[in-house]
Scaffold this motif. Structure first.
Motif, short mmCIF file in Angstrom:
data_model
loop_
_atom_site.label_atom_id
_atom_site.label_comp_id
_atom_site.label_asym_id
_atom_site.label_seq_id
_atom_site.Cartn_x
_atom_site.Cartn_y
_atom_site.Cartn_z
N GLY A 158 0.70 -1.06 0.02
CA GLY A 158 0.17 -0.36 -0.08
C GLY A 158 1.02 1.28 0.04
O GLY A 158 2.11 1.13 -0.57
N VAL A 159 0.46 2.55 0.30
CA VAL A 159 1.04 3.56 0.89
C VAL A 159 0.95 4.03 2.00
O VAL A 159 1.85 4.97 2.59
N TYR A 160 1.13 3.22 3.15
CA TYR A 160 1.05 3.40 4.04
C TYR A 160 1.50 2.07 5.06
O TYR A 160 1.29 0.84 3.93
N PHE A 332 -0.91 -3.71 6.25
CA PHE A 332 -0.32 -2.65 5.05
C PHE A 332 1.20 -2.54 5.04
O PHE A 332 1.29 -1.84 6.45
N VAL A 333 2.28 -2.89 3.98
CA VAL A 333 3.18 -2.36 3.84
C VAL A 333 3.08 -1.02 2.59
O VAL A 333 3.11 -1.61 1.75
N ALA A 334 4.27 -0.27 3.07
CA ALA A 334 3.91 0.52 1.81
C ALA A 334 4.82 0.09 0.64
O ALA A 334 6.06 0.04 1.41
N ILE A 335 4.46 0.92 -0.41
CA ILE A 335 5.67 0.26 -1.69
C ILE A 335 5.93 1.82 -2.44
O ILE A 335 6.52 1.28 -3.33
N MET A 336 5.11 3.33 -2.14
CA MET A 336 5.35 3.84 -2.74
C MET A 336 4.50 5.15 -1.33
O MET A 336 4.04 4.38 -0.40
N ASP A 337 5.22 6.40 -1.49
CA ASP A 337 4.62 7.61 -0.11
C ASP A 337 3.24 7.36 -0.73
O ASP A 337 2.26 7.21 -1.37
N ASP A 338 2.93 8.07 1.02
CA ASP A 338 1.66 8.19 0.98
C ASP A 338 0.81 9.39 0.18
O ASP A 338 -0.58 9.51 0.77
N ASP A 339 1.62 10.19 -0.80
CA ASP A 339 0.44 11.09 -1.64
C ASP A 339 0.26 9.93 -2.71
O ASP A 339 -0.25 11.13 -3.59
N GLY A 340 0.53 8.56 -3.16
CA GLY A 340 0.14 8.16 -4.22
C GLY A 340 -0.91 7.34 -3.73
O GLY A 340 -1.75 7.54 -2.45
N SER A 341 -1.00 6.84 -4.61
CA SER A 341 -2.68 5.80 -4.31
C SER A 341 -2.86 4.07 -5.23
O SER A 341 -2.01 3.82 -5.83
N PHE A 347 1.11 2.76 -9.10
CA PHE A 347 1.32 1.96 -8.41
C PHE A 347 1.50 0.32 -8.71
O PHE A 347 2.52 -0.56 -8.19
N ALA A 348 1.06 0.68 -10.12
CA ALA A 348 1.44 -0.92 -10.65
C ALA A 348 2.71 -1.08 -10.91
O ALA A 348 3.37 -1.87 -11.05
N GLU A 349 3.35 0.27 -11.71
CA GLU A 349 4.99 0.72 -11.43
C GLU A 349 5.38 0.27 -10.84
O GLU A 349 6.49 -0.72 -10.14
N ALA A 350 5.45 0.52 -9.11
CA ALA A 350 5.72 0.44 -7.68
C ALA A 350 5.77 -0.95 -7.44
O ALA A 350 6.13 -1.75 -6.97
N ALA A 351 5.06 -1.53 -8.04
CA ALA A 351 4.60 -3.06 -7.51
C ALA A 351 5.42 -4.07 -7.82
O ALA A 351 5.61 -5.21 -7.53
N ARG A 420 -5.89 14.34 3.99
CA ARG A 420 -5.61 14.26 2.91
C ARG A 420 -6.29 13.04 2.04
O ARG A 420 -6.37 13.40 0.96
N ARG A 421 -6.65 12.24 2.54
CA ARG A 421 -6.48 10.90 1.92
C ARG A 421 -8.26 10.70 2.75
O ARG A 421 -8.49 10.03 1.74
#
Length: 433
Positions: A158-160, A332-341, A347-351, A420-421
């Protein structure tokens, strides 16, 4: 007799390290070849092949689902399940990171299998297709796949970095209004406008939405509105998605939807049909005992998990149906920063990113060590089950009714995350429903 858990943890971590490269290769292969709900044939073949080659006992097409499977190492109870998701999003690929969920469950199962001689009971890898709308886990629950399981473990990218997932209950209903066709100019008084009734239902639901509790809402679309402009529509249909903080609240909401539809039918002279259109996703109940243990193991990798921010909900998932029956975790474990979704191209790229690779190694180790704890520690299992029974009719996590309050008393909102969310909670939907 099992060895001490510390000694087994050391061996598990070594097993995870030995397989880190091949587990990442599986995650990358899944990412490069996305498949969709109940059609994940290549993904299921890849994962079962890895498990079978390692010596686990594989069963395919479980619960009557062509891409579901189980793979067991060991015998009898206690049994800990590691859940693998591997379906993707049409048009976006693995924009929910299920390639990482599958790889983490695979790697953890293989690591626990490698130390099976030091453990009592069994580990069960469960392939769960169609999380994105098909409800594979819900169907597996009903088929008895989890009947002899003591705990179910998985993670979600996730992002968080959150210890548990505030996931709501969800279902969809198809509502059809039946009227009478007529020419709108030649004999308009003979017609009974089914589309007008459907439009009126939208208006009534809009008024209802103003007094619904937090996290409850109804979103609808028109799926059939008539066939020609010179015919009063004799049939109109809408599809309505319902969400609520708890499964009980969802029951209340579906009752309100039905009452509104029946009232509109009576007022407009139409006949109405109300049918559930999807598998119901129940709200998620976290096992605080087990998610705390997972967080402790994950902290070794420098990742600190915190409780979710109050008031932020992250969609719905069929893990809720599992968590109703037995202790379960879904951090949830972040794979990108919390300004993403999630559910975005980014997010597909981050995966498939370098950060995702690091997270995969860390969560695989934490899942495997938590699984060892479940198998080795009767006291841990007893505490997890006691907490689970105590929250069976309460919120989406152990302890307090977190569905209604979404967080522990006195928690701060770090960096204004809720502000923000909150307006993006539905877009950042790990289940896509």
């Amino acid at each position: 007799m099992s060895r001490t858990s510390d000694a087994v943890h050391a061996r598990v971590r070594e097993a995870v390290a030995d397989r880190a490269e091949s587990v990442w290769d599986v995650a990358a292969a899944l990412h490069a070849d996305p498949e969709y709900a109940f059609a994940e044939h290549r993904a299921a073949a890849l994962l079962t092949g890895e498990l079978q080659r390692a010596g686990l006992e594989v069963r395919r097409e479980v619960a009557g689902l062509p891409t579901a499977f189980t793979a067991r190492s060991g015998r009898g109870r206690p049994t800990v399940a590691l859940l693998l998701e591997y379906d993707a999003l049409p048009g976006l690929g693995h924009a929910c990171g299920h390639n990482l969920i599958a790889a983490a469950g695979l790697g953890a199962a293989l690591a626990v299998h490698a130390v099976r001689d030091d453990l009592d009971g069994s580990v069960l890898a469960v392939g769960t297709p169609a999380e994105e709308g098909g409800g594979g886990k819900a169907l597996e629950v009903e088929a008895g796949v989890f009947d002899e399981v003591d705990a179910a473990l998985m993670f979600h990218p996730g992002v968080y970095d959150w210890t548990w997932a505030p996931l709501t209950a969800q279902e969809q209903y198809r509502i059809g209004f039946h009227g009478r066709a007529a020419h709108p100019t030649g004999n308009p008084t003979e017609g009974i406008d089914a589309l007008a009734a459907l439009v009126e239902l939208f208006n009534v639901l809009h008024a209802l939405s103003r007094r619904l509790p937090e996290a409850s809402h109804i979103q609808g679309i028109v799926t059939h509105g008539g066939t020609a402009t010179n015919i009063v529509p004799e049939f109109a249909e809408g599809l309505f998605g319902l969400r609520a903080a708890t499964t009980t609240a969802l029951d209340d909401l579906s009752g309100q939807l039905r009452t509104c539809a029946e009232g509109v039918a009576q007022a407009t002279g139409t006949r109405v049909t109300v049918e559930r259109a999807t598998v119901r996703y129940e709200h998620f109940r976290d096992s605080e005992v087990l998610s705390g243990r997972f967080a402790t193991h994950l902290a070794r990798a420098g990742i600190t998990l915190t409780p979710p921010v109050p008031g932020v909900y992250l969609g719905s998932s069929d893990i809720g149906n599992v968590s109703t029956r037995l202790p379960a975790i879904h951090p949830f474990v972040a794979i990108m920063d919390d300004d993403g979704s999630d559910h975005t191209p980014e997010f597909a790229e981050a995966a498939a990113s370098a950060r995702a690779r690091e997270v995969l190694r860390a969560v695989t180790e934490a899942l495997a060590c938590t699984a060892v704890d479940v198998l080795c520690c009767a006291d841990l299992r007893e505490r997890a089950w006691a907490a689970h029974r105590g929250t069976a009719t309460r919120g989406p996590a152990g302890g307090a009714d977190r569905a209604e309050g979404a967080g522990r008393a006195g928690e701060a909102d770090p960096a204004g995350v809720a502000g923000r969310r909150a307006d993006r909670a539905d877009r950042a939907d790990p289940a896509g429903h």
